[in-house]
Design a protein around this motif. Sequence first.
Motif, PDB file in Angstrom:
ATOM      1  N   LYS A  98     -49.606  24.236  18.950  1.00 36.69           N
ATOM      2  CA  LYS A  98     -48.905  22.990  19.783  1.00 36.69           C
ATOM      3  C   LYS A  98     -49.887  22.054  20.269  1.00 36.69           C
ATOM      4  O   LYS A  98     -49.596  21.021  20.900  1.00 36.69           O
ATOM      5  CB  LYS A  98     -47.943  23.727  20.765  1.00 36.69           C
ATOM      6  CG  LYS A  98     -46.855  24.513  20.140  1.00 36.69           C
ATOM      7  CD  LYS A  98     -45.975  23.745  19.553  1.00 36.69           C
ATOM      8  CE  LYS A  98     -44.688  24.293  18.843  1.00 36.69           C
ATOM      9  NZ  LYS A  98     -43.659  24.947  19.800  1.00 36.69           N
ATOM     10  N   ILE A 114     -42.772  28.101  23.753  1.00 32.55           N
ATOM     11  CA  ILE A 114     -43.161  26.958  23.094  1.00 32.55           C
ATOM     12  C   ILE A 114     -44.703  26.696  23.195  1.00 32.55           C
ATOM     13  O   ILE A 114     -45.143  26.552  22.030  1.00 32.55           O
ATOM     14  CB  ILE A 114     -42.460  25.605  24.071  1.00 32.55           C
ATOM     15  CG1 ILE A 114     -40.976  25.651  23.600  1.00 32.55           C
ATOM     16  CG2 ILE A 114     -42.841  24.383  23.762  1.00 32.55           C
ATOM     17  CD1 ILE A 114     -40.093  24.762  24.283  1.00 32.55           C
ATOM     18  N   ARG A 125     -40.929  35.958  20.008  1.00 27.12           N
ATOM     19  CA  ARG A 125     -40.043  35.460  18.880  1.00 27.12           C
ATOM     20  C   ARG A 125     -39.188  36.532  18.326  1.00 27.12           C
ATOM     21  O   ARG A 125     -37.791  36.192  18.271  1.00 27.12           O
ATOM     22  CB  ARG A 125     -40.718  34.433  17.842  1.00 27.12           C
ATOM     23  CG  ARG A 125     -39.619  34.134  16.878  1.00 27.12           C
ATOM     24  CD  ARG A 125     -39.068  32.724  17.497  1.00 27.12           C
ATOM     25  NE  ARG A 125     -38.285  32.014  16.546  1.00 27.12           N
ATOM     26  CZ  ARG A 125     -37.726  30.743  16.384  1.00 27.12           C
ATOM     27  NH1 ARG A 125     -38.074  29.859  17.106  1.00 27.12           N
ATOM     28  NH2 ARG A 125     -36.600  30.458  15.522  1.00 27.12           N
ATOM     29  N   ALA A 311     -36.647  24.056  28.577  1.00 25.66           N
ATOM     30  CA  ALA A 311     -36.425  23.741  27.016  1.00 25.66           C
ATOM     31  C   ALA A 311     -34.827  23.241  26.805  1.00 25.66           C
ATOM     32  O   ALA A 311     -34.560  22.346  25.873  1.00 25.66           O
ATOM     33  CB  ALA A 311     -36.783  24.670  25.980  1.00 25.66           C
ATOM     34  N   GLN A 374     -34.270  14.611  20.448  1.00 27.77           N
ATOM     35  CA  GLN A 374     -34.969  15.173  21.892  1.00 27.77           C
ATOM     36  C   GLN A 374     -36.106  16.085  21.427  1.00 27.77           C
ATOM     37  O   GLN A 374     -35.365  17.214  21.139  1.00 27.77           O
ATOM     38  CB  GLN A 374     -33.908  15.727  22.891  1.00 27.77           C
ATOM     39  CG  GLN A 374     -32.860  14.672  23.035  1.00 27.77           C
ATOM     40  CD  GLN A 374     -33.332  13.324  23.746  1.00 27.77           C
ATOM     41  OE1 GLN A 374     -34.229  13.189  24.340  1.00 27.77           O
ATOM     42  NE2 GLN A 374     -32.715  12.283  23.541  1.00 27.77           N
ATOM     43  N   LEU A 378     -42.676  15.665  17.550  1.00 27.58           N
ATOM     44  CA  LEU A 378     -43.202  17.181  17.463  1.00 27.58           C
ATOM     45  C   LEU A 378     -44.759  16.901  17.687  1.00 27.58           C
ATOM     46  O   LEU A 378     -45.271  16.255  16.825  1.00 27.58           O
ATOM     47  CB  LEU A 378     -42.725  17.851  16.288  1.00 27.58           C
ATOM     48  CG  LEU A 378     -41.146  17.871  16.410  1.00 27.58           C
ATOM     49  CD1 LEU A 378     -40.938  18.745  14.969  1.00 27.58           C
ATOM     50  CD2 LEU A 378     -40.751  18.562  17.475  1.00 27.58           C
ATOM     51  N   PRO A 469     -33.587  17.541  13.987  1.00 32.02           N
ATOM     52  CA  PRO A 469     -33.313  17.475  15.561  1.00 32.02           C
ATOM     53  C   PRO A 469     -33.967  18.732  16.113  1.00 32.02           C
ATOM     54  O   PRO A 469     -34.139  18.587  17.550  1.00 32.02           O
ATOM     55  CB  PRO A 469     -31.661  17.375  15.662  1.00 32.02           C
ATOM     56  CG  PRO A 469     -31.493  17.994  14.313  1.00 32.02           C
ATOM     57  CD  PRO A 469     -32.327  17.836  13.486  1.00 32.02           C
ATOM     58  N   PHE A 482     -26.630  27.253  20.397  1.00 35.76           N
ATOM     59  CA  PHE A 482     -26.270  27.138  21.976  1.00 35.76           C
ATOM     60  C   PHE A 482     -26.054  25.736  22.285  1.00 35.76           C
ATOM     61  O   PHE A 482     -25.287  25.322  22.853  1.00 35.76           O
ATOM     62  CB  PHE A 482     -27.468  28.078  22.775  1.00 35.76           C
ATOM     63  CG  PHE A 482     -27.261  27.896  23.998  1.00 35.76           C
ATOM     64  CD1 PHE A 482     -27.319  26.847  24.855  1.00 35.76           C
ATOM     65  CD2 PHE A 482     -26.774  29.371  24.851  1.00 35.76           C
ATOM     66  CE1 PHE A 482     -27.255  26.991  26.384  1.00 35.76           C
ATOM     67  CE2 PHE A 482     -26.663  29.227  25.977  1.00 35.76           C
ATOM     68  CZ  PHE A 482     -27.005  28.075  26.749  1.00 35.76           C
TER      69      PHE A 482
HETATM   70  C1  HEM Z   1     -37.995  24.459  20.299  1.00 37.75           C
HETATM   71  C2  HEM Z   1     -35.150  20.690  20.605  1.00 37.75           C
HETATM   72  C3  HEM Z   1     -32.039  23.319  23.291  1.00 37.75           C
HETATM   73  C4  HEM Z   1     -35.179  26.790  23.422  1.00 37.75           C
HETATM   74  C5  HEM Z   1     -37.619  23.376  20.105  1.00 37.75           C
HETATM   75  C6  HEM Z   1     -37.976  22.349  19.198  1.00 37.75           C
HETATM   76  C7  HEM Z   1     -37.089  21.262  19.019  1.00 37.75           C
HETATM   77  C8  HEM Z   1     -35.958  21.579  20.088  1.00 37.75           C
HETATM   78  C9  HEM Z   1     -37.369  20.146  18.444  1.00 37.75           C
HETATM   79  C10 HEM Z   1     -39.261  22.367  18.250  1.00 37.75           C
HETATM   80  C11 HEM Z   1     -40.460  22.034  18.740  1.00 37.75           C
HETATM   81  C12 HEM Z   1     -41.667  22.146  17.915  1.00 37.75           C
HETATM   82  O1  HEM Z   1     -41.454  22.446  16.884  1.00 37.75           O
HETATM   83  O2  HEM Z   1     -42.738  21.621  18.426  1.00 37.75           O
HETATM   84  C13 HEM Z   1     -33.939  21.204  21.065  1.00 37.75           C
HETATM   85  C14 HEM Z   1     -32.921  20.283  21.510  1.00 37.75           C
HETATM   86  C15 HEM Z   1     -32.055  20.729  22.305  1.00 37.75           C
HETATM   87  C16 HEM Z   1     -32.469  22.312  22.718  1.00 37.75           C
HETATM   88  C17 HEM Z   1     -32.662  18.812  21.055  1.00 37.75           C
HETATM   89  C18 HEM Z   1     -30.560  20.420  22.784  1.00 37.75           C
HETATM   90  C19 HEM Z   1     -29.865  19.702  22.223  1.00 37.75           C
HETATM   91  C20 HEM Z   1     -32.743  24.403  23.396  1.00 37.75           C
HETATM   92  C21 HEM Z   1     -31.905  25.531  24.199  1.00 37.75           C
HETATM   93  C22 HEM Z   1     -32.761  26.539  24.511  1.00 37.75           C
HETATM   94  C23 HEM Z   1     -33.968  26.057  23.602  1.00 37.75           C
HETATM   95  C24 HEM Z   1     -30.566  25.277  24.839  1.00 37.75           C
HETATM   96  C25 HEM Z   1     -32.586  27.852  24.943  1.00 37.75           C
HETATM   97  C26 HEM Z   1     -31.598  28.509  25.645  1.00 37.75           C
HETATM   98  C27 HEM Z   1     -36.297  26.491  22.742  1.00 37.75           C
HETATM   99  C28 HEM Z   1     -37.413  27.337  22.531  1.00 37.75           C
HETATM  100  C29 HEM Z   1     -38.133  26.640  21.676  1.00 37.75           C
HETATM  101  C30 HEM Z   1     -37.513  25.488  21.297  1.00 37.75           C
HETATM  102  C31 HEM Z   1     -37.667  28.641  23.202  1.00 37.75           C
HETATM  103  C32 HEM Z   1     -39.483  27.393  21.105  1.00 37.75           C
HETATM  104  C33 HEM Z   1     -39.266  27.764  19.898  1.00 37.75           C
HETATM  105  C34 HEM Z   1     -40.436  28.663  19.227  1.00 37.75           C
HETATM  106  O3  HEM Z   1     -41.471  28.124  19.257  1.00 37.75           O
HETATM  107  O4  HEM Z   1     -40.449  29.655  18.614  1.00 37.75           O
HETATM  108  N1  HEM Z   1     -36.276  22.989  20.834  1.00 37.75           N
HETATM  109  N2  HEM Z   1     -33.971  22.269  21.717  1.00 37.75           N
HETATM  110  N3  HEM Z   1     -33.765  24.761  23.155  1.00 37.75           N
HETATM  111  N4  HEM Z   1     -36.336  25.358  21.911  1.00 37.75           N
HETATM  112 FE1  HEM Z   1     -34.933  23.960  21.823  1.00 37.75          FE
END
Ligand code: HEM
Length: 534
Positions: A98, A114, A125, A311, A374, A378, A469, A482
Motif C-alpha cells: 500500500k 488496509i 484476512r 473504512a 470512494q 487506489l 468501486p 455490507f
Molecule cells: C478495502 C471501498 C465500506 C472494510 C477497500 C478498498 C476499497 C474500499 C476501494 C480497496 C482498497 C485498496 O485496494 O487499496 C469501500 C467503499 C465502501 C466501503 C466504497 C462503502 C461504500 C467498507 C465497510 C467495511 C470496509 C463497511 C467494514 C465493515 C474494508 C477493509 C478493507 C477495505 C477492511 C481492506 C481489505 C484488505 O486489504 O484485505 N474498501 N469500502 N469497507 N474495506 Fe472497504
Amino acid sequence: IRCQSINTDKKKSSRNILDNASNLLTDFLSGGSLGSMPIAEGAVTDLFDRPLFFSLYDWFLEHGGVYKLAFGPKAFVVVSDPIVARHILRENAFSYDKGVLADILEPIMGKGLIPADLDTWKQRRRVIAPAFHNSYLEAMVKIFTACSERTILKVNKLLEGDGNGGPKSAELDLEAEFSSLALDIIGLGVFNYDFGSVTKESPVIKAVYGTLFEAEHRSTFYIPYWKIPLARWIVPRQRKFHDDLKIINACLDELIKNAKESRQETDVEKLQQRDYVNLKDASLLRFLVDMRGADVDDRQLRDDLMTMLVAGHETTAAVLTWAVFLLAQNPSKMKKAQAEVDLVLGTERPTYESLKKLQYIRLIIVEALRLYPQPPLLIRRTLKSDVLPGGYKGDKDGYAIPAGTDLFISVYNLHRSPYFWDRPHEFEPERFLVENKNEEIEGWSGFDPSRSPGALYPNEIISDFAFLPFGGGPRKCVGDQFALMESTVALTMLLQNFDVELKGTPESVELVTGATIHTKNGLWCKLKKRSDSH
Ligand code: HEM
C-alpha cells in the motif's frame, strides 16, 4: 492513446530544468527509467487549486491509460486502464503493497487489513473475511433498518415542529446526517456498540470525528509532518489527535475485554450457523473472538476493529450523499425510484429478501459509486520490479517499472473513461442493465453479468475491471456487501418517506477530497413528507 507518448517526448524536452532534474533523480533513485512512458506536465497549482483527481483526469485524456506524474522529487505512475489495473490488483497483486497509504494510516490502524504488511494481512484476512457471511448480512439489514428509522424519526420531529403545525419542509445537511447514521451502523455491526450519534454527541463520537479528520488531512498532505520528532507533543492538532486516539482505544479495549470474558469458542462453520437474526450481539467482534483457532493479541484485534470503523464509516456516508445529490438533480429518476419502493414495499420496511427486488435503488447506489468513487484513487508501491501489461491500445510491450515505484490507480478515471462508458459523466443508473462486449478493445472482455452469477450488484468481475468501486483481487474490500446493502436500505427509507430537494444550486455544493470525496459545506437539502406515497 499510447501513441501520444511521441508528442509527450517533444513536450518533455521543453520542461523546465528543475523538473527534468527531479525526474532523473527519481529514476536514478528508483533504479531505472520508466522507458517511453508518457509524462504529465502539470503546474503545482493543479495540485492545490482543485481536487487532485480532476487534474489526473485531464492528464489521462491527454496522455493515456498509463502515464508518469512527477512533482518535486517524487514521481507516481497513474493508471486509468482496466487491463493494467487488473494486473496490479489481481494477477500480480503480491508484488505490490500500500506504499504511501500505509505510511498515512499506520498510526491510526496499526496492523489492520488496509495498511498491514503482507504476512499480517494473509493471517487476518483469512479470519475476517468469513465473518461477513450471509446470515451476518441478514442480521445487519435489521440494524440498517433500525438505525435509518432513527434518522426518519428525527426528520419527522423537525417537520412536526412544536406541535402547533410544523414547517412545510425541514432543512438539513444530509451529509452530516448520513455520517451519523453510518457511524451508528458501523459501531453496532463491528463491535456491538451504539454510538447513538443520530441523536446525541459524546466524547467518543467527537474523538472518532477528530481521528477521521486527521486521517483525511494526512491523506491530502504531501509531507509526513506527523513523523517530525516531538510533533505529537508540541503541535496542538497532533496532541489532540493522540488524545482522541486514546479515547477510542480505551473504548475498544473495554469492548474487547468484555467480548473475551464471555468467549464461547466454536468452529467457523458452527459460528456461521448461529441464529444470527435473533442474536443479541451479532457483531464481527463476537465472531472474531469466538472463532476457534483465531487467537490473537488484543492489540491486533483493536487494529482490526479500528480499521473497519474508519473504512466503513465515511465511505458509506459519502455514497449516500452523492446518490441524493444526483437524484435531487434528476426528479424523474427520483420519482421512478420512489415508485419502485412503493411497489415493492408499500409502507413496510426493507428486509434482506426485499433488497433483491429493489433493483433500481441498487443501481442508483452503484451509479453514485461510479461517478463518485470512494476513494477516488487506489495507492500501491511495487515490492519488486514488474512489467505493466500493454493496455488496450498502443504499446504492446508494456512498461517495465522498478521496485519502489509508487502508483495511483485512478478509479475516478476508469469510472468516467470515454473508452468504456457512453456519456461517462451522466447519471444513468440504467446503464448497468445494458451488456457491452466491445470487441474492438483487445484484452478487455466487456460488461457481462453472466460472469458473476448471483451478484446482487454490478462489480469488477462483470465489468472486467472497468468498474472498481471496492477494488479487486485479494485486497478487495471485505465490507462491500455490507456497505451496498446499508446504502440501499438507507436510501430506500429516505425516499419512502420524503421528497428531497437541494437547498441551493448544484454548483454551490463544492467538492473536496481526502480519502473520500465530500462536499465543502455540507449537502443542504429540503425534505418534505411525501404526499403521493404508497
Ligand atoms: C478495502 C471501498 C465500506 C472494510 C477497500 C478498498 C476499497 C474500499 C476501494 C480497496 C482498497 C485498496 O485496494 O487499496 C469501500 C467503499 C465502501 C466501503 C466504497 C462503502 C461504500 C467498507 C465497510 C467495511 C470496509 C463497511 C467494514 C465493515 C474494508 C477493509 C478493507 C477495505 C477492511 C481492506 C481489505 C484488505 O486489504 O484485505 N474498501 N469500502 N469497507 N474495506 Fe472497504
